[in-house]
Design a protein around this motif. Structure first.
Motif, PDB file in Angstrom:
ATOM      1  N   ILE A 186       0.438  -1.025   0.138  1.00 55.96           N
ATOM      2  CA  ILE A 186       0.352  -0.211  -0.331  1.00 55.96           C
ATOM      3  C   ILE A 186       0.725   1.540  -0.231  1.00 55.96           C
ATOM      4  N   PRO A 187       0.572   2.167  -0.759  1.00 60.66           N
ATOM      5  CA  PRO A 187       1.604   2.928  -1.092  1.00 60.66           C
ATOM      6  C   PRO A 187       0.756   4.602   0.010  1.00 60.66           C
ATOM      7  N   VAL A 188       1.455   5.130   0.870  1.00 55.43           N
ATOM      8  CA  VAL A 188       1.437   6.183   0.824  1.00 55.43           C
ATOM      9  C   VAL A 188       2.064   7.828   0.849  1.00 55.43           C
ATOM     10  N   SER A 189       1.493   8.333   1.135  1.00 49.89           N
ATOM     11  CA  SER A 189       2.167  10.028   0.348  1.00 49.89           C
ATOM     12  C   SER A 189       1.537  10.966   1.531  1.00 49.89           C
ATOM     13  N   TYR A 190       2.383  11.569   2.484  1.00 53.65           N
ATOM     14  CA  TYR A 190       1.468  12.687   2.968  1.00 53.65           C
ATOM     15  C   TYR A 190       3.154  13.846   2.896  1.00 53.65           C
ATOM     16  N   GLY A 191       2.236  14.346   3.484  1.00 57.09           N
ATOM     17  CA  GLY A 191       4.048  16.093   4.089  1.00 57.09           C
ATOM     18  C   GLY A 191       2.269  17.366   4.411  1.00 57.09           C
ATOM     19  N   ASP A 192       0.936  17.184   3.815  1.00 58.60           N
ATOM     20  CA  ASP A 192       0.439  18.258   4.361  1.00 58.60           C
ATOM     21  C   ASP A 192      -0.424  17.340   5.587  1.00 58.60           C
ATOM     22  N   SER A 193      -1.368  18.780   6.405  1.00 60.24           N
ATOM     23  CA  SER A 193      -1.892  18.949   7.932  1.00 60.24           C
ATOM     24  C   SER A 193      -2.929  19.796   7.275  1.00 60.24           C
ATOM     25  N   TYR A 194      -4.087  19.162   8.723  1.00 63.07           N
ATOM     26  CA  TYR A 194      -4.702  20.651   8.642  1.00 63.07           C
ATOM     27  C   TYR A 194      -4.813  20.210  10.311  1.00 63.07           C
ATOM     28  N   LYS A 195      -4.894  21.728  10.646  1.00 63.46           N
ATOM     29  CA  LYS A 195      -4.665  22.264  11.955  1.00 63.46           C
ATOM     30  C   LYS A 195      -4.130  21.113  13.280  1.00 63.46           C
ATOM     31  N   GLY A 196      -2.611  20.857  12.518  1.00 58.66           N
ATOM     32  CA  GLY A 196      -1.434  19.714  13.152  1.00 58.66           C
ATOM     33  C   GLY A 196      -1.688  18.235  13.387  1.00 58.66           C
ATOM     34  N   PHE A 197      -3.065  18.221  12.214  1.00 55.37           N
ATOM     35  CA  PHE A 197      -3.356  16.757  11.635  1.00 55.37           C
ATOM     36  C   PHE A 197      -3.169  15.980  10.541  1.00 55.37           C
ATOM     37  N   ARG A 198      -2.279  15.312  10.274  1.00 55.60           N
ATOM     38  CA  ARG A 198      -2.143  14.826   8.862  1.00 55.60           C
ATOM     39  C   ARG A 198      -3.082  14.645   8.072  1.00 55.60           C
ATOM     40  N   ILE A 199      -2.729  14.848   6.635  1.00 52.63           N
ATOM     41  CA  ILE A 199      -3.336  14.750   5.471  1.00 52.63           C
ATOM     42  C   ILE A 199      -2.871  12.985   4.616  1.00 52.63           C
ATOM     43  N   LEU A 200      -3.205  11.878   4.828  1.00 55.07           N
ATOM     44  CA  LEU A 200      -2.730  11.008   4.088  1.00 55.07           C
ATOM     45  C   LEU A 200      -3.057   9.920   2.920  1.00 55.07           C
ATOM     46  N   GLY A 201      -2.189  10.354   1.838  1.00 55.95           N
ATOM     47  CA  GLY A 201      -2.827   9.769   0.939  1.00 55.95           C
ATOM     48  C   GLY A 201      -2.552   8.472   0.051  1.00 55.95           C
ATOM     49  N   THR A 202      -3.364   7.603   0.742  1.00 55.47           N
ATOM     50  CA  THR A 202      -3.076   6.332   0.236  1.00 55.47           C
ATOM     51  C   THR A 202      -4.607   5.493  -0.603  1.00 55.47           C
ATOM     52  N   GLU A 203      -4.450   4.302  -0.192  1.00 56.77           N
ATOM     53  CA  GLU A 203      -5.539   3.791  -0.830  1.00 56.77           C
ATOM     54  C   GLU A 203      -6.878   2.918   0.194  1.00 56.77           C
ATOM     55  N   SER A 204      -8.068   2.901  -0.319  1.00 50.34           N
ATOM     56  CA  SER A 204      -9.085   2.428   0.489  1.00 50.34           C
ATOM     57  C   SER A 204      -8.802   1.361   1.206  1.00 50.34           C
ATOM     58  N   GLU A 205      -7.509   0.410   0.749  1.00 47.33           N
ATOM     59  CA  GLU A 205      -7.264  -0.559   1.220  1.00 47.33           C
ATOM     60  C   GLU A 205      -6.115  -0.458   2.399  1.00 47.33           C
ATOM     61  N   TYR A 206      -5.680   0.072   2.031  1.00 46.86           N
ATOM     62  CA  TYR A 206      -5.009   0.351   4.078  1.00 46.86           C
ATOM     63  C   TYR A 206      -6.232   0.750   4.715  1.00 46.86           C
ATOM     64  N   LEU A 207      -7.549   1.167   5.078  1.00 48.18           N
ATOM     65  CA  LEU A 207      -8.681   1.148   5.825  1.00 48.18           C
ATOM     66  C   LEU A 207      -8.780   0.103   6.148  1.00 48.18           C
ATOM     67  N   SER A 208      -9.194  -1.267   5.258  1.00 49.21           N
ATOM     68  CA  SER A 208      -9.541  -2.577   5.491  1.00 49.21           C
ATOM     69  C   SER A 208      -8.489  -2.993   6.348  1.00 49.21           C
ATOM     70  N   LEU A 209      -7.376  -2.698   6.334  1.00 46.96           N
ATOM     71  CA  LEU A 209      -5.843  -3.308   6.829  1.00 46.96           C
ATOM     72  C   LEU A 209      -6.077  -3.512   9.030  1.00 46.96           C
ATOM     73  N   TYR A 210      -6.685  -2.350   8.832  1.00 49.98           N
ATOM     74  CA  TYR A 210      -6.699  -1.835   9.945  1.00 49.98           C
ATOM     75  C   TYR A 210      -8.359  -1.918  10.634  1.00 49.98           C
ATOM     76  N   ASN A 211      -9.319  -2.570   9.917  1.00 49.30           N
ATOM     77  CA  ASN A 211     -10.293  -3.298  10.525  1.00 49.30           C
ATOM     78  C   ASN A 211     -10.902  -1.922  10.748  1.00 49.30           C
ATOM     79  N   ALA A 212     -11.415  -0.550   9.931  1.00 45.98           N
ATOM     80  CA  ALA A 212     -11.454   0.542  10.200  1.00 45.98           C
ATOM     81  C   ALA A 212     -13.243   0.601   9.560  1.00 45.98           C
ATOM     82  N   LYS A 213     -14.081   1.233   9.902  1.00 46.11           N
ATOM     83  CA  LYS A 213     -14.879   1.353   9.515  1.00 46.11           C
ATOM     84  C   LYS A 213     -16.021   2.393   9.143  1.00 46.11           C
ATOM     85  N   LEU A 214     -16.777   2.803   8.262  1.00 48.34           N
ATOM     86  CA  LEU A 214     -17.196   4.198   8.267  1.00 48.34           C
ATOM     87  C   LEU A 214     -18.377   4.809   9.800  1.00 48.34           C
TER      88      LEU A 214
END
Length: 437
Positions: free
Chosen positions: A99-127
């Motif tokens: 899974i590629p990830v790209s970052y370097g930007d933020s919003y009010k101190g929280f990181r903006i992470l560019g990646t693929e939706s599979e990144y969320l799946s590996l952490y079992n993250a649900k909406l």
């Protein structure tokens, strides 16, 4: 029951001695319980966050920094790598998921992470609400970020360059739109704003593209001024064809130059972990780091500190035992007449010994409880800090086996101190003591 009451009265009759013994015991217990809980829970949090990935590939530099920045998101990146180099690793037969990830930007101190939706799946993250990002500049928000910044579905915001909220160098031309809120996972996902890779690329390439377009327009105008009127149509067609070829070439070159911050890899089998990292480190311009190994190194460093603090706590515990011993010895010597009177009232030597033991056990038990509570208050304070800074939440748990074992050690030390202080009870001459009165 009367013996316990007498032990209580004896204990509180000397408040200064009582406070000194309790304070030493509290300090020892609070240090041990605090450090044990902190190391165990932080270790559990770290292992939970690195569990989805076996290897991280990124720019040359510190492997620990690469893991901390790309997996735990608590450090600056070591640099960027070419997307083409990452694609080579993605297609390797040892690799199950990359899974590629790209970052370097933020919003009010929280990181903006560019990646693929599979990144969320590996952490079992649900909406919890909304939907996943589908196009550029759509973003899903971690639970802690949504709570802290009060972000809702449909809200928009402007990202800033850098991982610190400086307020400068904002990407005003590309606002992000919140499309989803993620349920709390207890992982780093809770602290991230997650979007597509294209969002990161487009936000950083926008200025370069504008500059490139301006140069193309100037070149086009300059060439038109030098065309003959007779050959104008023919030359214009040729220029149009050359322009299309140039645009196609630039687009291909642009794809070749695309970069990511790192690649998060899961192996198909243990053989990949043995062979692939060494191959990458020795034969490519990138570096491979193993999160499990690097975190183990980090926790080993913590372990040295834990052992040092536990050593200090043990030394304080021994001083506390000495304080209890001196306090009980002083009490017995000052109350020889009272003890002799108790013997005349029918109390045996064993009952008087039980009285002294009860006082020592009371001190140990009260000191342990107060120290345990103080240690848990320390865990609560650290949890509040980590929740704000890194999104880590520490639990306030009941006594575990190690802490109960420590309580047993305290009881043993207290009993030894009480026995030593009570030797004079066996030598107590009731008649002589009362006659001297």
């Amino acid at each position: 029951m009367k013996i316990i009451y007498l032990a209580y009265k004896n204990m509180v009759s000397k408040p200064l001695n009582l406070m000194l013994s309790l304070m030493l015991l509290m300090l020892s217990v609070s240090l041990v319980t605090f450090v044990l809980q902190l190391s165990q829970q932080l270790g559990g949090q770290l292992n939970k966050n690195i569990a989805p990935f076996d290897m991280v590939v990124g720019a040359k530099g510190s492997p620990l920094q690469l893991v901390l920045s790309s997996v735990l998101h608590v450090d600056a990146p070591t640099g960027n790598i070419k997307l083409k180099e990452a694609e080579f690793i993605e297609n390797h037969p040892f690799v199950k998921t990359a899974i590629p990830v790209s970052y370097g930007d933020s919003y009010k101190g929280f990181r903006i992470l560019g990646t693929e939706s599979e990144y969320l799946s590996l952490y079992n993250a649900k909406l919890a609400d909304g939907e996943l990002f589908k196009t550029s500049f759509e973003v899903v928000v971690g639970s802690n970020v949504a709570e802290r910044l009060q972000l809702k579905i449909g809200d928009s915001f402007i990202g800033t360059h850098g991982l610190i909220d400086s307020g400068d160098d904002a990407h005003d031309e590309h606002p992000y739109v919140v499309t989803g809120i993620i349920e709390q996972t207890g992982t780093v996902v809770d602290q991230l704003l997650i979007t597509t890779l294209e969002s990161i690329w487009e936000s950083h390439n926008h200025e370069d593209e504008d500059h490139h377009d301006e140069e193309q327009d100037e070149s086009h105008d300059h060439d038109e001024e030098h065309h003959d009127d007779h050959d104008h149509d023919h030359e214009s067609d040729e220029y149009h064809h050359d322009d299309e070829t140039s645009e196609h070439s630039d687009e291909h070159e642009h794809d070749e130059e695309r970069e990511i911050t790192s690649l998060l890899v899961k192996f198909k089998n243990p053989l990949g972990m043995v062979q692939l990292p060494r191959f990458i480190n020795e034969n490519t311009n990138t570096q491979a780091a193993l999160p499990g190994y690097e975190i183990q190194r980090l926790t080993n460093l913590f372990g040295s500190g834990v052992k040092t603090i536990n050593g200090i706590a043990l030394a304080i515990l021994l001083v506390s035992a000495l304080s209890i011993f001196i306090s009980l010895l002083k009490t017995i010597r000052e109350r020889k007449k009272e003890l002799a009177l108790l013997r005349t009232y029918g109390l045996s030597t064993n009952q008087i010994l039980l009285l002294v033991f009860s006082e020592g056990i009371f001190l140990a038990l009260i000191g342990f409880i107060l120290g345990w509570v103080l240690g848990r208050l320390g865990i609560w304070g650290v949890s509040q800090y980590l929740q704000v800074s890194n999104g880590y939440h520490l639990q306030i748990l009941g006594p575990d086996l190690t802490e109960l074992l420590f309580l047993g050690i305290i009881f043993v030390i207290t009993i030894i101190a009480t026995l030593l202080a009570s030797i004079s009870i066996f030598k107590l001459n009731v008649a002589k003591t009362l006659s001297d009165a």
